[in-house]
Motif scaffolding. Structure first.
Motif, PDB file in Angstrom:
ATOM      1  N   SER A   1       0.787  -1.248   0.209  1.00 51.02           N
ATOM      2  CA  SER A   1       0.008   0.044  -0.143  1.00 51.02           C
ATOM      3  C   SER A   1       0.855   1.370   0.068  1.00 51.02           C
ATOM      4  CB  SER A   1      -0.974  -0.046   1.195  1.00 51.02           C
ATOM      5  OG  SER A   1      -0.025   0.437   2.469  1.00 51.02           O
ATOM      6  N   CYS A   2       0.266   2.266  -0.727  1.00 52.22           N
ATOM      7  CA  CYS A   2       0.997   3.574  -0.732  1.00 52.22           C
ATOM      8  C   CYS A   2      -0.054   4.696  -0.358  1.00 52.22           C
ATOM      9  CB  CYS A   2       1.689   3.830  -1.978  1.00 52.22           C
ATOM     10  SG  CYS A   2       2.132   5.642  -2.047  1.00 52.22           S
ATOM     11  N   VAL A   3       0.064   5.250   0.872  1.00 46.41           N
ATOM     12  CA  VAL A   3      -1.126   6.100   1.286  1.00 46.41           C
ATOM     13  C   VAL A   3      -0.212   7.684   1.222  1.00 46.41           C
ATOM     14  CG1 VAL A   3      -2.277   4.647   2.544  1.00 46.41           C
ATOM     15  CG2 VAL A   3      -0.638   6.154   3.602  1.00 46.41           C
ATOM     16  N   VAL A   4      -1.264   8.837   1.090  1.00 46.33           N
ATOM     17  CA  VAL A   4      -0.752   9.810   0.876  1.00 46.33           C
ATOM     18  C   VAL A   4      -1.354  10.984   2.010  1.00 46.33           C
ATOM     19  CG1 VAL A   4      -0.275  11.986  -0.616  1.00 46.33           C
ATOM     20  CG2 VAL A   4      -0.464   9.516  -1.542  1.00 46.33           C
TER      21      VAL A   4
ATOM     22  N   ARG B   1      10.778  -3.702  -2.781  1.00 46.24           N
ATOM     23  CA  ARG B   1      11.560  -3.083  -4.027  1.00 46.24           C
ATOM     24  C   ARG B   1      10.591  -3.091  -5.177  1.00 46.24           C
ATOM     25  NH1 ARG B   1      16.322  -2.910  -6.683  1.00 46.24           N
ATOM     26  NH2 ARG B   1      17.675  -3.304  -4.639  1.00 46.24           N
ATOM     27  N   GLN B   2       9.665  -4.029  -5.381  1.00 44.53           N
ATOM     28  CA  GLN B   2       8.560  -3.901  -6.779  1.00 44.53           C
ATOM     29  C   GLN B   2       7.773  -2.860  -6.222  1.00 44.53           C
ATOM     30  OE1 GLN B   2       5.184  -6.694  -8.257  1.00 44.53           O
ATOM     31  NE2 GLN B   2       7.212  -7.670  -7.767  1.00 44.53           N
ATOM     32  N   ALA B   3       7.211  -2.520  -5.223  1.00 45.39           N
ATOM     33  CA  ALA B   3       6.244  -1.334  -5.090  1.00 45.39           C
ATOM     34  C   ALA B   3       6.847   0.100  -5.296  1.00 45.39           C
ATOM     35  CB  ALA B   3       5.594  -1.642  -3.509  1.00 45.39           C
ATOM     36  N   LEU B   4       7.957   0.159  -4.558  1.00 48.72           N
ATOM     37  CA  LEU B   4       8.512   1.543  -4.859  1.00 48.72           C
ATOM     38  C   LEU B   4       9.029   1.723  -6.291  1.00 48.72           C
ATOM     39  CD1 LEU B   4       8.585   1.390  -1.554  1.00 48.72           C
ATOM     40  CD2 LEU B   4      10.667   2.767  -1.554  1.00 48.72           C
ATOM     41  N   THR B   5       9.575   0.609  -6.823  1.00 46.93           N
ATOM     42  CA  THR B   5       9.943   0.785  -8.392  1.00 46.93           C
ATOM     43  C   THR B   5       8.934   1.474  -9.166  1.00 46.93           C
ATOM     44  OG1 THR B   5      11.736  -0.639  -8.088  1.00 46.93           O
ATOM     45  CG2 THR B   5      11.012  -0.130 -10.386  1.00 46.93           C
ATOM     46  N   ARG B   6       7.780   0.521  -8.732  1.00 47.84           N
ATOM     47  CA  ARG B   6       6.490   0.864  -9.496  1.00 47.84           C
ATOM     48  C   ARG B   6       5.839   2.481  -9.463  1.00 47.84           C
ATOM     49  NH1 ARG B   6       2.691  -4.386  -8.707  1.00 47.84           N
ATOM     50  NH2 ARG B   6       1.500  -3.195  -9.742  1.00 47.84           N
ATOM     51  N   ARG B   7       5.928   2.705  -7.973  1.00 49.00           N
ATOM     52  CA  ARG B   7       5.585   4.098  -7.838  1.00 49.00           C
ATOM     53  C   ARG B   7       6.389   5.155  -8.271  1.00 49.00           C
ATOM     54  NH1 ARG B   7       4.778   8.411  -7.652  1.00 49.00           N
ATOM     55  NH2 ARG B   7       3.896   9.809  -5.910  1.00 49.00           N
ATOM     56  N   TYR B   8       7.902   5.147  -8.205  1.00 49.73           N
ATOM     57  CA  TYR B   8       8.791   6.195  -8.455  1.00 49.73           C
ATOM     58  C   TYR B   8       9.668   6.083 -10.017  1.00 49.73           C
ATOM     59  CZ  TYR B   8       7.637   7.273  -3.477  1.00 49.73           C
ATOM     60  OH  TYR B   8       7.201   7.478  -2.410  1.00 49.73           O
ATOM     61  N   GLU B   9       9.448   5.219 -10.545  1.00 48.95           N
ATOM     62  CA  GLU B   9      10.016   5.202 -11.985  1.00 48.95           C
ATOM     63  C   GLU B   9       9.272   6.486 -12.628  1.00 48.95           C
ATOM     64  OE1 GLU B   9       9.825   1.201 -13.508  1.00 48.95           O
ATOM     65  OE2 GLU B   9       7.482   1.192 -13.638  1.00 48.95           O
ATOM     66  N   LYS B  10       8.094   6.557 -12.592  1.00 46.84           N
ATOM     67  CA  LYS B  10       7.407   7.596 -13.210  1.00 46.84           C
ATOM     68  C   LYS B  10       8.046   8.927 -12.647  1.00 46.84           C
ATOM     69  CE  LYS B  10       3.124   5.574 -14.873  1.00 46.84           C
ATOM     70  NZ  LYS B  10       1.903   5.428 -15.059  1.00 46.84           N
ATOM     71  N   VAL B  11       8.115   9.053 -11.569  1.00 49.31           N
ATOM     72  CA  VAL B  11       8.694  10.310 -10.831  1.00 49.31           C
ATOM     73  C   VAL B  11       9.918  10.503 -11.273  1.00 49.31           C
ATOM     74  CG1 VAL B  11       9.439  11.516  -8.606  1.00 49.31           C
ATOM     75  CG2 VAL B  11       7.425   9.900  -8.608  1.00 49.31           C
TER      76      VAL B  11
END
Length: 624
Positions: free
Chosen positions: A428-431, A460-470
């Protein structure tokens, strides 16, 4: 000005620059307006250095844009914006619908300084009645569908759900979804507790059910007198036929309805639909409060706070709300306003609505009471928000000092991993942004392709998917990342950010304290500094706990839903004789895997291709 329109299907809208900033340091409005078309489109007010000041849409561009350049503008804020215009760009489109879509896209992309946005304006709930042979009553949010009647909007989910329950008690309409309704073989629990007349198994005939739907519709339309007259006539008819038990049912309905109507906090005594709109500015904060009256019943109110309200007047906020709210929601027969010229409001709604409702200031005692109550609630909402804002700012500053970062974070993102013994892993990623959680930007990641229970690989998979667009310059960049975990998780997270070139983003791990007690958490730094224990009373830790706990809750609910679906799917796949075709038909017939699990053997037999032997195998396997 070069003016072109896109009248042919398939051609994109034409961007039409009007006026050149270099040639016209002072905008020549008269010359520009003479060349504007009477067409739907979007206009962009451009200031110095090509700054986009404002984006708007219009049914008729010439009429709408001309309204900004009158001598005495009623809004000081808009008058100031007009004084800064060096050119206006327009985009001519084929329809008002296209203009609306383009306007929304441009506002989100350009974030113009003078556009006022109400973040929650589209989330109002409705009560809906489907248009099939045995109509269904249900609570609804979202885009409207053909063949369904919608009543509302309601100021809150609580108000809408309370009305659904009231209608269930009074008129016994079904609320179950169609796949369940179409496959029932006996009445459900709602029928046993007298909340449904069971049209699914013909306990009530179609004509009687249709009459109940009609009466419920009259009630939702606010025609309470017609409802009571209808029920009274049916009661008398039943009495004349010596059907006294049936007559008693109608009598109880009439009594219950009259009791409900008498309990209203504010009741106009008329079958009228009214929106009461007020705006209040206190201490630099603006609140627009919308109170809803339907059928003379006051359903409550809903305060709204605009984004970017610095220097915003109550009048400007109210004007912006009128345009945005009634663009997306049906207008009632009457709107009662406080603090805004009715002529100005009417001119705005003429642009938005095909038929403008009655717009008036409060004149009668009941209307004045509604306005007074709306203003009181707006003031309370501002006071509450100011207290929360002050607490949030205090917590953010404490967090800045505790972590030793240069600026207090405006946007915080927190990650958590959840699974059951390696099964159905979900991240999960909450803001947290501004002054609280921003649920519209939460994200879940279904983790696949890793060894079950490997939390490091999942992180690793979650953060990669979240921040590769950033990293590619597309996504929103947070100011602080929280990782629910200890040294291992924070180490993996730091590796991901370093690989993506985002190591400048502040990050900290939140490790459970001794015996996992709240208040004993330790903050783990990725650079190897000693862990930091803030203590249970530290305001920064209170904020961290709120965000961390929300990430944990969001991950667990996602994991449970995925686990339930995975287990049920695998059980279906393991049943002999149930191949892909039969699985598809079962899911379609019962509206999902949960519906299949609840079905009886008789229900399963009604599905094409399912005989009794297979139905019994499915029934036993799903309950094994």
């Amino acid at each position: 000005m070069n003016d072109s329109s896109s009248d042919q299907p398939g051609k994109p809208a034409a961007d039409v620059p009007a006026g050149q900033a270099d040639a016209l340091p002072v905008f020549d409005a008269k010359s520009f307006l003479r060349g504007l078309p009477e067409s739907p489109g979007v206009y962009r007010m451009i200031g110095a250095d090509d700054e986009v000041l404002y984006v708007g849409k219009a049914k008729l561009l010439k009429r709408r844009v001309s309204s900004y350049f009158q001598k005495n503008h009623p809004s000081p804020r808009i008058a100031m914006m007009v004084s800064k215009i060096v050119r206006v760009d327009i985009t001519v489109v084929r329809s008002e619908a296209e203009a609306l879509i383009l306007e929304n896209n441009l506002i989100k992309t350009l974030k113009p300084r003078y556009n006022i946005l109400f973040r929650d304006d589209k989330s109002y709930p409705y009560i809906a009645i489907s248009g099939d042979e045995s109509p269904r009553l249900f609570y609804y949010r979202g885009a409207f569908e053909k063949g369904v009647r919608y009543f509302g909007p309601y100021p809150s989910g609580w108000a809408a759900r309370e009305s659904v329950q009231l209608l269930q008690r009074l008129f016994l309409l079904r609320t179950c979804e169609d796949p369940v309704f179409n496959n029932r073989s006996r009445p459900c629990l709602l029928h046993q507790i007298k909340r449904c007349s069971a049209p699914c198994v013909d306990v009530i005939d179609k004509e009687s059910y249709a009459r109940d739907v009609k009466v419920a519709t009259l009630f939702l339309e606010g025609k309470h007198s017609d409802v009571i007259d209808n029920l009274t006539a049916r009661m008398q008819s039943a009495s004349e036929r010596f059907a006294f038990e049936e007559a008693a049912v109608f009598r109880d309905q009439i009594r219950a309805l009259q009791t409900v109507l008498h309990k209203q906090f504010v009741d106009s005594g008329k079958d009228e639909d009214v929106d009461v709109l007020v705006a209040l500015e206190t201490g630099g904060m603006v609140c627009v409060n919308l109170a809803m009256v339907r059928g003379g019943r006051h359903l409550g109110d809903r305060p709204q706070f605009p984004n970017g309200s610095e220097g915003l007047s109550a009048t400007d906020a109210l004007l912006a709300f009128l345009e945005q709210h009634y663009r997306d929601h049906p207008a009632p027969a009457k709107i009662v306003l406080e603090g805004l010229s009715t002529e100005l409001a009417r001119s705005v709604l003429d642009e938005v609505l095909e038929r403008t409702p009655i717009i008036t200031a409060a004149r009668y005692q009941g209307e004045k009471a509604w306005v007074e109550m709306a203003l009181l609630n707006a003031n309370l909402a501002i006071e509450t928000r100011q207290r929360e804002s002050g607490r949030a700012q205090h917590q953010l500053e404490a967090l800045r000092v505790a972590l030793g970062i240069d600026e207090a974070p405006r946007r915080i993102e927190c990650f958590d991993i959840s699974h059951t013994q390696g099964e159905a892993t979900v991240a999960s990623c909450v803001v947290w942004e501004g002054e609280g959680m921003k649920k519209s930007e939460y994200r879940r990641f279904n983790i696949a392709g890793i060894t079950g229970g490997d939390d490091y690989a999942a992180m690793r998979q979650a953060l990669t998917r979240r921040y590769e667009k950033v990293a590619a310059g597309e996504g929103v960049r947070p100011d602080l990342i929280l990782i629910d975990g200890g040294k291992g998780q924070i180490g993996v997270a730091w590796e991901v950010l370093t690989e993506l070139g985002l190591e400048s983003i502040a990050m900290v791990g939140v490790a459970k304290g001794e015996e996992r007690k709240a208040g004993l958490e330790q903050l783990i730094y990725p650079d190897g500094r000693p862990p930091l224990a803030l203590g249970g009373e530290h305001p920064a830790l209170h904020l961290i706990q709120v965000v961390r706990d929300e990430a944990h809750r969001f991950a667990i609910t996602g994991m449970r839903a995925r686990r339930s679906k995975t287990r049920l799917t695998s059980k279906l796949e393991d049943i002999p004789g149930v191949g892909p075709t039969r699985r598809k038909k079962l899911i379609e017939a019962f509206g999902g895997l949960a519906g299949v699990k609840e079905a009886t053997v008789e229900d399963l037999c009604r599905v094409e291709g399912i005989n009794r032997k297979i139905a019994e195998q499915i029934y036993n396997a799903l309950r094994g």
